[in-house]
Structures are given as C-alpha cells and as structure tokens.
Enzyme design. Structure first.
Site, mmCIF file in Angstrom:
data_model
loop_
_atom_site.group_PDB
_atom_site.id
_atom_site.type_symbol
_atom_site.label_atom_id
_atom_site.label_comp_id
_atom_site.label_asym_id
_atom_site.label_seq_id
_atom_site.Cartn_x
_atom_site.Cartn_y
_atom_site.Cartn_z
ATOM 1 N N HIS A 159 74.426 50.593 42.833
ATOM 2 C CA HIS A 159 73.129 51.096 43.308
ATOM 3 C C HIS A 159 73.078 51.112 44.842
ATOM 4 O O HIS A 159 71.996 51.055 45.433
ATOM 5 C CB HIS A 159 71.978 50.246 42.767
ATOM 6 C CG HIS A 159 71.988 50.095 41.283
ATOM 7 N ND1 HIS A 159 71.478 51.035 40.419
ATOM 8 C CD2 HIS A 159 72.487 49.103 40.485
ATOM 9 C CE1 HIS A 159 71.639 50.637 39.166
ATOM 10 N NE2 HIS A 159 72.262 49.467 39.175
ATOM 11 N N SER A 280 77.384 67.440 68.888
ATOM 12 C CA SER A 280 76.094 68.127 68.794
ATOM 13 C C SER A 280 75.923 69.076 69.974
ATOM 14 O O SER A 280 76.397 68.808 71.076
ATOM 15 C CB SER A 280 74.965 67.098 68.792
ATOM 16 O OG SER A 280 73.718 67.715 69.038
ATOM 17 N N LYS A 286 76.495 62.283 70.107
ATOM 18 C CA LYS A 286 76.774 62.421 68.680
ATOM 19 C C LYS A 286 78.256 62.615 68.365
ATOM 20 O O LYS A 286 78.993 63.286 69.066
ATOM 21 C CB LYS A 286 75.993 63.605 68.095
ATOM 22 C CG LYS A 286 74.499 63.402 68.000
ATOM 23 C CD LYS A 286 74.103 62.262 67.088
ATOM 24 C CE LYS A 286 74.508 62.487 65.646
ATOM 25 N NZ LYS A 286 73.815 63.637 65.018
ATOM 26 N N GLU A 293 81.444 65.985 55.228
ATOM 27 C CA GLU A 293 80.210 66.690 54.873
ATOM 28 C C GLU A 293 80.517 68.053 54.261
ATOM 29 O O GLU A 293 79.874 68.466 53.284
ATOM 30 C CB GLU A 293 79.319 66.848 56.109
ATOM 31 C CG GLU A 293 78.644 65.555 56.524
ATOM 32 C CD GLU A 293 77.841 65.676 57.806
ATOM 33 O OE1 GLU A 293 77.071 64.754 58.106
ATOM 34 O OE2 GLU A 293 77.984 66.710 58.519
#
Length: 464
Positions: A159, A280, A286, A293
């Site tokens: 979980h 970014s 970033k 992804e």
C-alpha cells in the site's frame, strides 16, 4: 481507375480517388516486404516443383523477386496509393521485370487473404524473437544489479507504506521474475503464431495440387492450418502478441513508477543519471525523470492497441473482411514501442544509483520488524492472532510515546504483555528480519544467493 487493378475485371467505372487513398495500406504495411517476398519465393518454387507452372518460369520469378527486395531495401522502388498494399506493389513490379505472362502466374493457387495472413505471422514471429532478446538483456541487467545489492538492506512496501525490511537484491529479482514470465509468455504465443495459412487461398482452399508442407518447412513454420475459413480470418495470434506486449509494458511501467517514486526528493533513495533526465523550461533547479515517465505513459498507448484490435474483431463474420486491414498498425506500433522501452530500461537499471545509507536507515524504521515479534510469540505457543493484537498494542504504545521498539524498557514491555519480553530479547535488526524469511522465494540472504546461482545457470544457457 488510372491504372488497371488486378481485380478490376468485373467493374465498369474507375475507383474514386478519395476511395483509393482511403483504401490503401501501402503507407504502413510496406514493412512486410521482406516477409512477403520470402513467402512468394517459396510459393513460386513450389509451383515449379509441382509443375503447376513451368520450372523455368519459377526461376525467373524468384530472380525477379530478389531484385525487387534489393530495390525496396535501397529505396529505389517508390510506392504509390494505387498500389493498394505492399503485396500488390511487389506483384506490379514483378510483372514489369519478368513480364505479365510470367509475373501474373505468381498468384496462382493463392489469394491476398492467405498471403497477407502468412506474411503477418512471419513478421510477428520475428518480432517475438527480437523482443525476447531485449527481455534477456534487461534480465541480465537486473541480475547484475541484484548480485551487487545482496548486502544492501531496504524497506519493502505494501500500500506504499513501510512493511518489512528486505535485501535490495530481492527487489531487483522480483522484476527479473516478472520479465521471465513475459519471455515465457512470448515463447508460448510463438507456437500459435507459427502456423502457416498459405494455401487457404480466399477462404475455401485451392483447386491446384499444391504442397503446403514443403512451403511451411521452407518458411520455418511448425505446422499448417487445418481449416481454410478460419486460417484467413484468424487474428488470435496478433491479439495474443499484443497481450504479451501489454503485460510486458505493464511490468515496465511498474518498474518505472517505483524508480520515479524512489528518485523523488521525498524518498531520495535512488538517483537517476543526468543522461537519462531532462530539465524544465522555466525552473532552473529541476531534474525530471522523463525516461521512466515515458515508459509509464507509453504503456497506456500499448494497452489501447490491444483493446483496439479486440474491438475490431469482435463482430466479424467469417471469413476475411476489410476491417482486418486495421490489424497491422496496432501491432507495428506496440512492437516498436516495447522494443524501445525494453532497450532503454536496461540502461536505466544499470545506471541508476542507490543511496545505500538512506536505504539502510529506512529499513530500520517504521516498526517494520513487528511481524518478526509476532512470529516469535507464535513460535513460543501464543496463537498468532493473539500475538498480532499484542504487537499491535505495542506499536500503538511506541507511536503514542514517540519511541522505537529499540527504546522500550523491560518494564514497559512487560506491562503490555509479559510474553513480549522473550520475543523482543536481543532485538530484531533489519538484517535479522530479512534473513529470518528462510523459505524458498523468501528474502533471506541464503535464499537470494541460491536464486542468483540458478539465474546464472539460466543465463549461461541463453548464451549457448
């Protein structure tokens, strides 16, 4: 029609230009040219052997087809919408080289229906072999990382909450097992892919005395189809292939998701190499995990291709229908994507860095040895369900007082339940907890090392 079609004899008018464009599949099925030429060469040779066409003409057809293959490979042969598909484009060019009297005989005893189905199966068969090689590459990467992570302790989760400590090698090997199942799934699907429909013609078979077995052997098929109506309309193999791809992509997506989470600032136990990340356009600080992804994102696209093919097939009557032209792009796309995803995942696994110190610290937090305490009580005779309740109260006491198990005083332990004293005596470290799971498939160091030896033998067999 600007040029006579192979099927135009019964038509009075010309095909509308917009219909010709809408009907054509040459823009995507051209990638089947090698398979189509290979099966055409085998078919022509069989026609010659069986004296269905003169042997000398079969030789001319074979020589011409090999020339066409070179023309396509070099980019010399240009395609157009009027070709309809790669199969008709090759036949058109064959008639130009060998002459229509000889080139026109190649299509004897076959239809585009069985021709397309055969070349498509040959393509899927080759893709399965390529994908399995890439799966093994990824499995080798996981094996290498597991071998180096046996001594690294880490928290494992259920979980997405801290659950029990394990050795990080166990995590790498969990994904090894997933991809091993994927490889086996492709291998099993290949058996049903490798059935030759050629000889089924349009749907009823052919009037010519062809030798299907010899063609199947030459093209590397294990068997031939037993029902011509089923053979030309069967796309189960493509669906099964897409499911195997989807399952592999799902496993890659799970791996990618974990890497994304573990490399986040909040977890900080994995660092991705700069060469696998981007920045970014506005935020200078970033470092984005674009590779995992994209793997996660492409999985949705691949799953969509599976659903698209299933939906296309669900209402089709026997035998062939033009709907089936829509079978190839989902397969082509999913195959392209999964090969790219597997290849880049191998590099990602090998190059990501582990924060060993932080992993070790986390492995000793969050009361993750609670099960071990309950198990010790059960081994001493306390019913497990009762032990579970007692250790739950112990955990609650620690949470309320902001202390760890290791901080508990004997008096505190005894007050909760005297039986806890013996269960906790000596302490339970993360390594003791992990190594206590000394069962086949468990997280004990002994079991991990045994599995690594088994996998090493597997990999040696792959090399042979």
């Amino acid at each position: 029609m600007t040029k006579k079609k192979a099927w135009s004899g019964r038509f009075k008018g010309e095909l509308a230009p917009e219909v010709e464009k809408f009907n054509a599949s040459i823009n995507f099925d051209r990638r089947l040219y090698r398979h189509d030429i290979a099966l055409s060469i085998a078919h022509a040779a069989m026609l010659g052997r069986e004296r269905i066409i003169p042997a000398s003409q079969a030789v001319v057809i074979t020589r011409s087809l090999k020339k066409i293959e070179k023309e396509i490979s070099s980019g010399k042969l240009r395609f157009k919408a009027s070709d309809e598909d790669i199969h008709m484009a090759i036949e058109r060019r064959l008639s130009m080289i060998a002459g229509p009297d000889i080139g026109g005989k190649l299509h004897t005893a076959r239809s585009r229906n069985d021709q397309v189905a055969t070349s498509f199966r040959m393509y899927v068969r080759d893709e399965i072999d390529s994908i399995r090689l890439l799966l093994r590459k990824l499995q080798r990467a996981l094996f290498k990382r597991a071998t180096g992570a046996v001594e690294i302790l880490a928290p494992a989760y259920t979980h997405l909450q801290p659950a029990q400590p394990v050795r990080f090698a166990h995590w790498f090997l969990a994904y090894f097992e997933m991809f091993d199942r994927d490889s086996a799934r492709f291998a099993d699907a290949r058996k049903r892919v490798n059935v030759m429909p050629l000889g089924s013609a349009a749907l009823a078979g052919t009037n010519f005395p062809i030798d299907r077995q010899s063609v199947a052997k030459e093209l590397g098929f294990d068997s031939i189809s037993q029902n011509s109506m089923d053979a030309v309309s069967d796309r189960d193999f493509a669906v099964e292939f897409l499911f195997a791809v989807s399952m592999t992509a799902t496993h890659l997506s799970r791996l990618a998701e974990e890497i994304i989470i573990m490399s986040s600032a909040e977890f900080g136990v994995v660092e991705l190499p700069d060469s696998f990340c981007t920045g970014s356009s506005i935020m200078p600080q970033k470092k984005n995990p674009d590779v995992p992804e994209l793997i996660r994102g492409k999985t949705g696209r691949i799953n969509g291709n599976l659903v698209a093919l299933l939906t296309m097939l669900k209402g089709l009557p026997l035998a062939y229908n033009k709907d089936m032209q829509e079978d190839k792009e989902p397969v082509f796309d999913s195959s392209d994507q999964i090969k790219s995803m597997l290849d880049i995942s191998s590099g990602l696994v090998l190059k990501m860095k582990l924060n060993v110190k932080k992993l070790g610290e986390r492995a000793g937090e969050s009361f993750m040895t609670a099960v071990d305490i309950a198990d010790r009580m059960a081994m001493a005779g306390t019913p497990f369900r009762e032990a579970h309740q007692i250790v739950g109260r112990l955990t609650r006491h620690c949470l309320d007082n902001n202390i760890k198990f290791i901080d508990l005083k004997p008096a505190q332990i005894k007050k909760i339940d005297p039986r806890l004293v013996k269960a906790i005596k000596g302490g339970i470290t993360a390594s003791v907890s992990a190594d206590g799971k000394n069962v086949i498939g468990g997280s004990a160091k002994k079991r991990i090392l045994a599995r690594l030896k088994q996998i090493e033998k597997m990999i040696l067999k792959w090399e042979k």
